[in-house]
Write a protein that holds these residues in place. Sequence first.
Motif, PDB file in Angstrom:
ATOM      1  N   ASP A   1       0.837  -1.207   0.000  1.00 55.74           N
ATOM      2  CA  ASP A   1       0.000   0.000   0.000  1.00 55.74           C
ATOM      3  C   ASP A   1       0.871   1.255   0.000  1.00 55.74           C
ATOM      4  O   ASP A   1       0.557   2.254   0.636  1.00 55.74           O
ATOM      5  N   GLY A   2       1.990   1.201  -0.733  1.00 53.58           N
ATOM      6  CA  GLY A   2       2.972   2.276  -0.709  1.00 53.58           C
ATOM      7  C   GLY A   2       2.656   3.446  -1.619  1.00 53.58           C
ATOM      8  O   GLY A   2       1.568   3.549  -2.195  1.00 53.58           O
ATOM      9  N   ASP A   3       3.664   4.301  -1.793  1.00 54.69           N
ATOM     10  CA  ASP A   3       3.514   5.560  -2.518  1.00 54.69           C
ATOM     11  C   ASP A   3       4.066   5.483  -3.943  1.00 54.69           C
ATOM     12  O   ASP A   3       4.471   6.495  -4.516  1.00 54.69           O
ATOM     13  N   GLN A   4       4.074   4.289  -4.527  1.00 55.10           N
ATOM     14  CA  GLN A   4       4.709   4.102  -5.832  1.00 55.10           C
ATOM     15  C   GLN A   4       4.100   5.003  -6.912  1.00 55.10           C
ATOM     16  O   GLN A   4       4.833   5.625  -7.698  1.00 55.10           O
ATOM     17  N   MET A   5       2.768   5.079  -6.973  1.00 55.12           N
ATOM     18  CA  MET A   5       2.161   5.906  -8.023  1.00 55.12           C
ATOM     19  C   MET A   5       2.505   7.378  -7.827  1.00 55.12           C
ATOM     20  O   MET A   5       2.746   8.094  -8.803  1.00 55.12           O
ATOM     21  N   ALA A   6       2.567   7.820  -6.595  1.00 55.49           N
ATOM     22  CA  ALA A   6       2.943   9.217  -6.342  1.00 55.49           C
ATOM     23  C   ALA A   6       4.375   9.489  -6.780  1.00 55.49           C
ATOM     24  O   ALA A   6       4.679  10.557  -7.336  1.00 55.49           O
ATOM     25  N   LEU A   7       5.260   8.523  -6.544  1.00 59.42           N
ATOM     26  CA  LEU A   7       6.647   8.697  -6.968  1.00 59.42           C
ATOM     27  C   LEU A   7       6.760   8.730  -8.489  1.00 59.42           C
ATOM     28  O   LEU A   7       7.557   9.477  -9.051  1.00 59.42           O
ATOM     29  N   ILE A   8       5.968   7.903  -9.180  1.00 62.23           N
ATOM     30  CA  ILE A   8       5.983   7.905 -10.647  1.00 62.23           C
ATOM     31  C   ILE A   8       5.533   9.264 -11.174  1.00 62.23           C
ATOM     32  O   ILE A   8       6.147   9.837 -12.089  1.00 62.23           O
ATOM     33  N   GLU A   9       4.464   9.801 -10.590  1.00 55.59           N
ATOM     34  CA  GLU A   9       3.977  11.111 -11.024  1.00 55.59           C
ATOM     35  C   GLU A   9       5.011  12.195 -10.743  1.00 55.59           C
ATOM     36  O   GLU A   9       5.228  13.103 -11.561  1.00 55.59           O
ATOM     37  N   LYS A  10       5.664  12.102  -9.602  1.00 51.64           N
ATOM     38  CA  LYS A  10       6.697  13.074  -9.265  1.00 51.64           C
ATOM     39  C   LYS A  10       7.858  12.987 -10.241  1.00 51.64           C
ATOM     40  O   LYS A  10       8.369  14.009 -10.725  1.00 51.64           O
ATOM     41  N   LEU A  11       8.287  11.757 -10.539  1.00 48.68           N
ATOM     42  CA  LEU A  11       9.400  11.549 -11.454  1.00 48.68           C
ATOM     43  C   LEU A  11       9.071  12.088 -12.842  1.00 48.68           C
ATOM     44  O   LEU A  11       9.889  12.768 -13.473  1.00 48.68           O
TER      45      LEU A  11
ATOM     46  N   ALA B   1       2.102   2.696 -15.923  1.00 50.28           N
ATOM     47  CA  ALA B   1       2.159   4.148 -15.700  1.00 50.28           C
ATOM     48  C   ALA B   1       3.520   4.707 -16.120  1.00 50.28           C
ATOM     49  O   ALA B   1       3.606   5.789 -16.725  1.00 50.28           O
ATOM     50  N   MET B   2       4.597   3.984 -15.822  1.00 50.38           N
ATOM     51  CA  MET B   2       5.925   4.419 -16.257  1.00 50.38           C
ATOM     52  C   MET B   2       6.022   4.436 -17.774  1.00 50.38           C
ATOM     53  O   MET B   2       6.553   5.385 -18.375  1.00 50.38           O
ATOM     54  N   ASP B   3       5.524   3.386 -18.399  1.00 55.31           N
ATOM     55  CA  ASP B   3       5.597   3.299 -19.861  1.00 55.31           C
ATOM     56  C   ASP B   3       4.881   4.470 -20.504  1.00 55.31           C
ATOM     57  O   ASP B   3       5.366   5.079 -21.456  1.00 55.31           O
ATOM     58  N   ARG B   4       3.696   4.789 -19.985  1.00 57.35           N
ATOM     59  CA  ARG B   4       2.945   5.917 -20.543  1.00 57.35           C
ATOM     60  C   ARG B   4       3.700   7.227 -20.388  1.00 57.35           C
ATOM     61  O   ARG B   4       3.599   8.121 -21.227  1.00 57.35           O
ATOM     62  N   ALA B   5       4.456   7.361 -19.306  1.00 64.90           N
ATOM     63  CA  ALA B   5       5.207   8.586 -19.047  1.00 64.90           C
ATOM     64  C   ALA B   5       6.578   8.593 -19.704  1.00 64.90           C
ATOM     65  O   ALA B   5       7.333   9.558 -19.553  1.00 64.90           O
ATOM     66  N   GLY B   6       6.928   7.523 -20.424  1.00 69.60           N
ATOM     67  CA  GLY B   6       8.236   7.452 -21.062  1.00 69.60           C
ATOM     68  C   GLY B   6       9.365   7.199 -20.092  1.00 69.60           C
ATOM     69  O   GLY B   6      10.520   7.532 -20.378  1.00 69.60           O
ATOM     70  N   ILE B   7       9.057   6.599 -18.956  1.00 68.38           N
ATOM     71  CA  ILE B   7      10.061   6.309 -17.932  1.00 68.38           C
ATOM     72  C   ILE B   7      10.573   4.885 -18.123  1.00 68.38           C
ATOM     73  O   ILE B   7       9.784   3.934 -18.133  1.00 68.38           O
TER      74      ILE B   7
END
Length: 575
Positions: free
Chosen positions: A403-413, A463-469
């Motif tokens: 239940d971590g903050d992974q999606m928030a970190l992806i958005e931040k990155l 989510a990373m793929d969509r953001a080009g990460i």
Amino acid sequence: MNHRSSPVPFGFVLLVAASTGRAAVFPGAQWEFRTPEQAGLRADRLNAVGDFLGGQGCVVRHGYMVYTWGDPARRQDVASACKPVISHFLFKAVEDGRLESLEERVADRVPCLKALNADLGYKDREITFRHMATQTSCYGVREKPGAAFDYNDWQMALLWDALFLKVYGAKLDDVDATVLGPLLTEPMQCQDRPTFLAFGPDRAGRLRISARDFARFGLLYLHQGRWRDRQLLRPDLAAMAVRSPLPNAIPRTAGAAAEMCPDQRTLGSQKIPDDQTDHFGSYSFLWWTNGVDRDGNRHWPDAPLDAFGAFGHHNGQRAVAVFPSLDLVISWNDTTLGEKRGNPQNEVFKLLMEAVTDGPLVVDAEHPAWLRIQGGRPFYLCGPGDPEDFLYRGRRRPDGTRDGDQMALIEKLAGTGANCIYLMAVRSHGGDGDATHNPFIDHDPAKGVNERVLNQWETWFEAMDRAGIVIFFFVYDDGARPFGRELPAGGALKPEEARFLDAIVARFRHHRHLIWCVAEEYGEALTRDHAVRIAEHIKLRDDRRHPVGIHQNHGTRFDFKGQPAFDQFTVQWNK
């Protein structure tokens, strides 16, 4: 040129694709159109493809029709490009139980084979359906079944008759209505009435189909036999059809004629003996693949490794070709390829790759020290090296998910403009993580992977793929050895480790922005040989050509210089 891009007001189907992990689009009664730019393609390079080919054809990307030239609705014979459609029905017969297996002897359905070639030990009695579908039956030549490759239109007619008239029990004049239509072209909603009677009943087996309908067949195999929510062919059989190229150890026939059944017809060529081509390490159940020949030459050097296709007439004048890693299908007919020299199929694919602007991350073929987006620009990697425990942040739930903050970190990155993140699959068993930092069921490597955990990772990776990460995916953290410290001789993989790697690669290889890395500070737990075996295993399972790297403890002297298993030195310079 006829570039059509206006939307068509007809329904289409949107689903989550099991084979790709992202939304899959299929045409309905009509194709839905998108512009090349909307599909991540360059219109000017697609114009070059159409101009080079001539005739007519179409390009499909992400399930949409994005480019056409000539008249893609024109129904024409596709010559030898019909053969993978025949093998489709062979695999379907196995799935449905009409055949016990591919090893069933054809003579049990075609008795005349039993009396042939007494001077050769009645060799044709041993011909199996597998032999026929790999063109190694040696029907009409003197080698024994399986001993040589003989691209032979007499044996193809024999296969078609045995399969459709005996196994399926069809009649020549109703094969479209009883087999082709209900089992294939009707579920795919083909628009232009494909037929196995391109030249009438006397040459049954030749397929007449439009380029846009043939593209549907390519899309079916891009999705491993699935059409919308219906599996027209089991996925393992669809994958087997296009991923089983003949080994180069199988020679081409010597071409010495042998007895055939009385009144044997042909599907095309009239030559006796018929010996049209070698297999070039690239022939898989009547499909052509991107293999390597006996001299080490790649079949299509400018195409992705996962490319496959069906080709008819000299140089492939009629064809459908599929590029799963690019979610791309091209179909053409009546082209000028027969007049061109060299490797014109590869020239088509080179032009097509130049049209792609959003392909997967690959190693640049001309400059292997560089990364490049397939078909597009160079790629400069820049991002954080922490948090290494990205996949394990947050409280662990009973099912293993977090239940971590992974999606928030992806958005931040994504907001910073950085384009990669560094993460580890296994941080336990000697790594820097705790005992729960792994994706195994109950955190026990002997129990295999926890699919719920992989499914959660998939949501983050999408989510990373969509953001080009770029997902800089380390298999092992430094010191991690979940399958024990003792290794088989020569660094070979233990079966349980091989199964783990298979599961990880199969689950995530579809992502465009991905680099595999065997281990961080590999020398803490792995031998050099074992690291190479892991990299080789990943490359064998990943048909999308993602780069494979390895990380060393420190310094700039690469332990694996010249080792082809590795594309990248993931350097750590501490001193």
